[in-house]
Design an enzyme around this catalytic site. Structure first.
Site, mmCIF file in Angstrom:
data_model
loop_
_atom_site.group_PDB
_atom_site.id
_atom_site.type_symbol
_atom_site.label_atom_id
_atom_site.label_comp_id
_atom_site.label_asym_id
_atom_site.label_seq_id
_atom_site.Cartn_x
_atom_site.Cartn_y
_atom_site.Cartn_z
ATOM 1 N N HIS A 181 0.117 -5.967 -3.569
ATOM 2 C CA HIS A 181 -0.845 -5.834 -2.469
ATOM 3 C C HIS A 181 -1.339 -7.209 -2.063
ATOM 4 C CE1 HIS A 181 -1.319 -1.480 -3.897
ATOM 5 N NE2 HIS A 181 -0.595 -1.510 -2.790
ATOM 6 N N ALA A 182 -1.180 -7.491 -0.768
ATOM 7 C CA ALA A 182 -1.368 -8.847 -0.260
ATOM 8 C C ALA A 182 -2.713 -9.468 -0.632
ATOM 9 C CB ALA A 182 -1.198 -8.819 1.255
ATOM 10 N N ARG A 183 -3.775 -8.681 -0.491
ATOM 11 C CA ARG A 183 -5.110 -9.266 -0.645
ATOM 12 C C ARG A 183 -5.533 -9.481 -2.099
ATOM 13 N NH1 ARG A 183 -7.845 -3.915 1.962
ATOM 14 N NH2 ARG A 183 -7.444 -2.435 0.300
ATOM 15 N N SER A 311 -5.361 -5.630 -8.445
ATOM 16 C CA SER A 311 -6.805 -5.641 -8.614
ATOM 17 C C SER A 311 -7.346 -4.606 -7.631
ATOM 18 C CB SER A 311 -7.384 -7.025 -8.366
ATOM 19 O OG SER A 311 -7.374 -7.342 -6.982
ATOM 20 N N GLU A 384 -5.252 -3.173 -13.385
ATOM 21 C CA GLU A 384 -6.176 -3.498 -12.285
ATOM 22 C C GLU A 384 -7.168 -4.518 -12.817
ATOM 23 O OE1 GLU A 384 -6.047 -2.378 -9.187
ATOM 24 O OE2 GLU A 384 -4.981 -0.466 -9.240
HETATM 25 O O1 0X9 Z 1 -3.295 2.483 -5.253
HETATM 26 C C1 0X9 Z 1 -2.584 1.667 -5.835
HETATM 27 O O2 0X9 Z 1 -1.465 1.356 -5.452
HETATM 28 C C2 0X9 Z 1 -3.115 0.999 -7.117
HETATM 29 N N1 0X9 Z 1 -4.484 0.602 -6.907
HETATM 30 S S1 0X9 Z 1 -4.869 -0.604 -5.873
HETATM 31 O O3 0X9 Z 1 -6.303 -0.593 -5.693
HETATM 32 N N2 0X9 Z 1 -4.478 -2.000 -6.502
HETATM 33 O O4 0X9 Z 1 -4.162 -0.405 -4.651
HETATM 34 C C3 0X9 Z 1 -3.042 1.968 -8.267
HETATM 35 C C4 0X9 Z 1 -1.668 2.482 -8.594
HETATM 36 C C5 0X9 Z 1 -1.667 3.297 -9.842
HETATM 37 N N3 0X9 Z 1 -0.388 3.896 -10.124
HETATM 38 C C6 0X9 Z 1 0.017 5.066 -9.590
HETATM 39 N N4 0X9 Z 1 -0.734 5.804 -8.875
HETATM 40 N N5 0X9 Z 1 1.236 5.458 -9.874
HETATM 41 ZN ZN ZN Z 2 -2.984 -3.113 -5.678
#
Ligand code: 0X9
Ligand code: ZN
Length: 425
Positions: A181-183, A311, A384
């Site tokens: 994720h970029a940010r 994160s 995270e």
């Molecule tokens: O939503 C996501 O992709 C991840 N959290 S974030 O806030 N960094 O975007 C969590 C992903 C956890 N893993 C799965 N859901 N499989």
């Molecule tokens: Zn993420």
């Protein structure tokens, strides 16, 4: 060829147009933390989160509200008696300050290559690649650098394989990536620190490399990461950068962590190209996700742990993320994650929560951790990292050092536990 050039030009022009139309100043935006008291509150928040332009949910409980929607948002808080805390009065101000300090540091401390990266600031994708090249040149016995593919905009996605230099009998593998994720800037920073520890601080960490090789891709979503470095207005970008033309117009990017072909586009993923959790027009539509897929398959026989750094939230998450059912081997997953969480707690007092993605966080199908686990990695985690800064995604530069060091404590402890549990046979 001619057609290709025209389409590149069209895409670039569209990109510029998009930046000028949609890159938004966060001036006057407010950041709220909500604490849902039950199912009903959760539903209200989920409904709000569908209005992506007005309510930008950073996670299920933290939301940035744009100035014109503040009244309506505050009315909803009042009407439904939602428990909340105002975390930041003016997101734009804090975001801009942290962004500009980093930019200033870049000017004051330019990276000329041929040396290690400091923890004094965040680095661009180009600088990170230059550092990896330097490592490959300086430690040819222990480091192999390979371009695994290219991002949509043509950036080389380089994975570094780190060994102890004693030849490659059938070693096991730990696969780590960052920058999905970029940010989430602290993620590539932590991946780089891990690389540095394994390569340049080899003596102190050689037990991690006795029977295991480490493969690390520090920036998966290179285009998105670069886009967040353009200005404070694009700092909060999350997705990749490939445009998608649809009936409503054009929207950019796919959530690379919803783009994997395992329960693709099921719960927790969106079919709306403008959503921050857009699953993509099809599974593996994004070259960046394809690169991680290939790394996973290349290493799935010897691979014992897949770790993807994100994160924010101080969470160590294991499969499944697509269902609330737990895998049969959840106790193994829990044991390794707990080793990481305990080590971090001992070192700094930071308290990570350990559990399955769906039970601890939310359901989100089509992510890389579930894909790697299903492909044969017995251990697969999303880590995270702690949030900091105005939005949690922009820890100020003074915090990089402590955060990446703390993260390394956890990665190392999990690595050692994996090595103990899964010896080379
Ligand atoms: O939503 C996501 O992709 C991840 N959290 S974030 O806030 N960094 O975007 C969590 C992903 C956890 N893993 C799965 N859901 N499989
Ligand atoms: Zn993420």
């Amino acid at each position: 060829m001619h057609y290709f050039r025209i389409s590149v030009v069209v895409v670039l022009l569209a990109n510029i147009l998009f930046v000028s139309i949609t890159a938004k100043s966060y001036e006057g935006y407010k950041l709220y933390q909500l604490t849902p008291k039950g199912e009903e509150d959760i539903n209200i928040l989920q409904n709000l989160s569908k209005q992506v332009e007005r309510f930008d949910f950073l996670n299920s409980e933290t939301v940035i509200v744009e100035p014109n929607s503040l009244k309506e948002f505050e009315n909803a808080l009042e009407k439904y008696q939602l428990e909340y805390k105002l975390l930041d009065e003016d997101v734009g101000k804090t975001l801009t300050r942290n962004f500009e300090v980093n930019r200033l540091m870049k000017t004051l401390k330019p990276y000329k290559g041929q040396e290690r990266l400091s923890t004094e600031r965040y680095y661009s994708h180009g600088e990170i690649n230059a550092y990896l090249e330097y490592l490959a040149q300086t430690y040819p016995q222990r480091v192999i650098l390979k371009t695994m593919g290219y991002s949509f905009e043509g950036r080389a996605l380089k994975a570094i394989t780190i060994t102890n230099g004693q030849g490659s009998y059938d070693k096991n593998v730990i696969l780590v990536d960052g920058g999905f994720h970029a940010r989430e800037w602290i993620s590539p920073a932590s991946a780089i620190y891990a690389i540095e520890q394994l390569v340049e601080n080899f003596e102190a960490n050689k037990e991690l490399l006795a029977d295991y090789n480490w493969v690390i891709l520090p920036v998966v979503n290179a285009d998105g990461y670069e886009y967040t470095q353009v200005s404070a207005d694009t700092r909060m970008w999350r997705k990749t950068r490939k445009p998608l033309f649809h009936e409503g117009g054009i929207c950019y990017g796919t959530d690379p962590n919803r783009n994997f072909d395992f329960h693709w586009n099921e719960e927790g993923a969106s079919s709306d190209p403008c959503s921050n959790t857009f699953a993509g027009p099809k599974a593996f539509s994004e070259p960046e996700a394809m690169v991680v897929r290939d790394l996973i398959h290349t290493n799935s026989v010897k691979g014992q742990m897949y770790l993807t750094l994100h994160s924010q939230g101080k969470l160590l998450l294991y499969p499944w993320g697509w269902t609330d059912a737990l895998p049969d081997t959840w106790e193994d997953l829990h044991e390794v994650a707990a080793a990481g969480a305990d080590a971090i707690y001992q070192a700094t007092g930071t308290n990570y929560t350990v559990g399955s993605s769906t039970t601890v966080l939310y359901v989100a199908a089509g992510a890389s951790d579930d894909y790697a686990f299903n492909a044969g990695f017995p251990i697969a985690f999303t880590m995270e990292l702690p949030g900091a800064g105005s939005t949690g995604f922009d820890p100020p530069v003074e915090m990089i050092d402590e955060l990446v060091k703390e993260t390394w404590v956890g990665i190392k402890a999990m690595g050692l536990k994996v090595i103990e549990k899964y010896p080379v046979v």
